[in-house]
Design an enzyme around this catalytic site. Structure first.
Site, PDB file in Angstrom:
ATOM      1  N   HIS A 165       0.558  12.010  -6.060  1.00 28.65           N
ATOM      2  CA  HIS A 165      -0.739  12.210  -6.726  1.00 28.65           C
ATOM      3  C   HIS A 165      -1.122  10.876  -7.381  1.00 28.65           C
ATOM      4  O   HIS A 165      -1.567  10.848  -8.517  1.00 28.65           O
ATOM      5  CB  HIS A 165      -0.650  13.294  -7.799  1.00 28.65           C
ATOM      6  CG  HIS A 165      -0.325  14.654  -7.277  1.00 28.65           C
ATOM      7  ND1 HIS A 165      -0.183  15.758  -8.084  1.00 28.65           N
ATOM      8  CD2 HIS A 165      -0.116  15.105  -6.007  1.00 28.65           C
ATOM      9  CE1 HIS A 165       0.121  16.816  -7.348  1.00 28.65           C
ATOM     10  NE2 HIS A 165       0.176  16.453  -6.087  1.00 28.65           N
ATOM     11  N   TYR A 172       4.147 -10.773  12.146  1.00 27.05           N
ATOM     12  CA  TYR A 172       4.349 -10.991  10.709  1.00 27.05           C
ATOM     13  C   TYR A 172       5.785 -10.621  10.306  1.00 27.05           C
ATOM     14  O   TYR A 172       6.381  -9.699  10.858  1.00 27.05           O
ATOM     15  CB  TYR A 172       3.351 -10.120   9.931  1.00 27.05           C
ATOM     16  CG  TYR A 172       3.612 -10.039   8.457  1.00 27.05           C
ATOM     17  CD1 TYR A 172       3.245 -11.089   7.615  1.00 27.05           C
ATOM     18  CD2 TYR A 172       4.236  -8.925   7.902  1.00 27.05           C
ATOM     19  CE1 TYR A 172       3.490 -11.024   6.257  1.00 27.05           C
ATOM     20  CE2 TYR A 172       4.487  -8.852   6.545  1.00 27.05           C
ATOM     21  CZ  TYR A 172       4.115  -9.904   5.728  1.00 27.05           C
ATOM     22  OH  TYR A 172       4.358  -9.833   4.384  1.00 27.05           O
TER      23      TYR A 172
HETATM   24 ZN   LIG Z   1       0.779  17.675  -4.476  1.00 29.15          ZN
END
Ligand SMILES: [Zn+2]
Length: 226
Positions: free
Chosen positions: A97, A211
């Site tokens: 989150h 890279y």
């Molecule tokens: Zn979640």
């Protein structure tokens, strides 16, 4: 104990996810997948990242059945299983989150190519899945519908999910997506960000092939797709 290495990875990267500010409290979760057994190792529901030990990790199949473990698995186990079914080469899934990714998820807007590191997702734009209640099969279904070729996906009014060929790569992708989201937010705060064109992103992918350090033959090639 099944999947010992994967259990340790989940514990270690869970601590990093918390200490790097990608997940507050017990939010977010991590998993690993072993294609030989078809089993997924996933973190427990609602247990702090610094309290979790390898014994707390739950082993499940991709149909929601617990194979080994005494803890209740993460409420998002359906979502993790859906990502492995959608991207059969994925070996780890990270769900956070994190603040800036969740900001765009709340606006239900995709992450755009404001910075070239978005190329790690394998797409020029990271989409946002439709909203459904957390921990439900409906949310997992929306993830399957929206993910396409992308290795990263925003979840409307919820957060971010990434996958990769290893826990380190899936975690690094989550860190990079949070950086892209922060740059998008910051540039929108002072003006209109310039978005890299399809050609510029194609050039980035080309450049990414050479890279970093030379890879050993058995190391996963994960910069573009899988
Ligand atoms: Zn979640």
């Amino acid at each position: 104990m099944l999947m010992e290495k994967e259990r340790k990875d989940i514990v270690e990267f869970g601590k990093q996810m918390s200490s790097q500010g990608l997940s507050k409290g017990t939010s977010g979760n991590l998993s690993c997948y072993d294609p030989e057994t078809g089993y997924m190792a996933i973190g427990p529901s609602g247990l702090g990242y610094f309290e979790t030990t390898p014994e707390d990790i739950v082993i499940m199949d991709l149909h929601g059945n617990v194979v080994e473990g005494t803890r209740k698995p993460s409420s998002e186990h359906n979502l993790h299983a859906t990502v492995y079914l959608h991207h059969p080469q994925a070996r780890a899934v990270v769900h956070t989150h994190s603040t800036y990714c969740t900001t765009f998820a709340c606006m239900r807007q995709p992450l755009k190519a404001v910075h070239y590191v978005i190329s790690g997702a394998g797409v020029d734009e990271v989409p946002c899945a439709e909203y459904a209640t957390f921990g439900t099969p409906a949310l997992a279904e929306n993830v399957g519908k929206a993910m396409g070729e992308s290795k990263a996906l925003l979840l409307a009014n919820h957060g971010l999910v990434t996958c990769g060929p290893s826990m380190a790569k899936a975690f690094s992708l989550a860190v990079n997506m949070e950086f892209v989201a922060e740059m998008q937010w910051r540039s929108m705060a002072v003006g209109t960000p310039a978005i890299l064109t399809a050609q510029e992103m194609s050039d980035v992918r080309e450049r990414m092939l050479t890279y970093g350090q030379a890879k050993k033959p058995d190391e996963p090639k994960d910069t573009v797709g899988y």
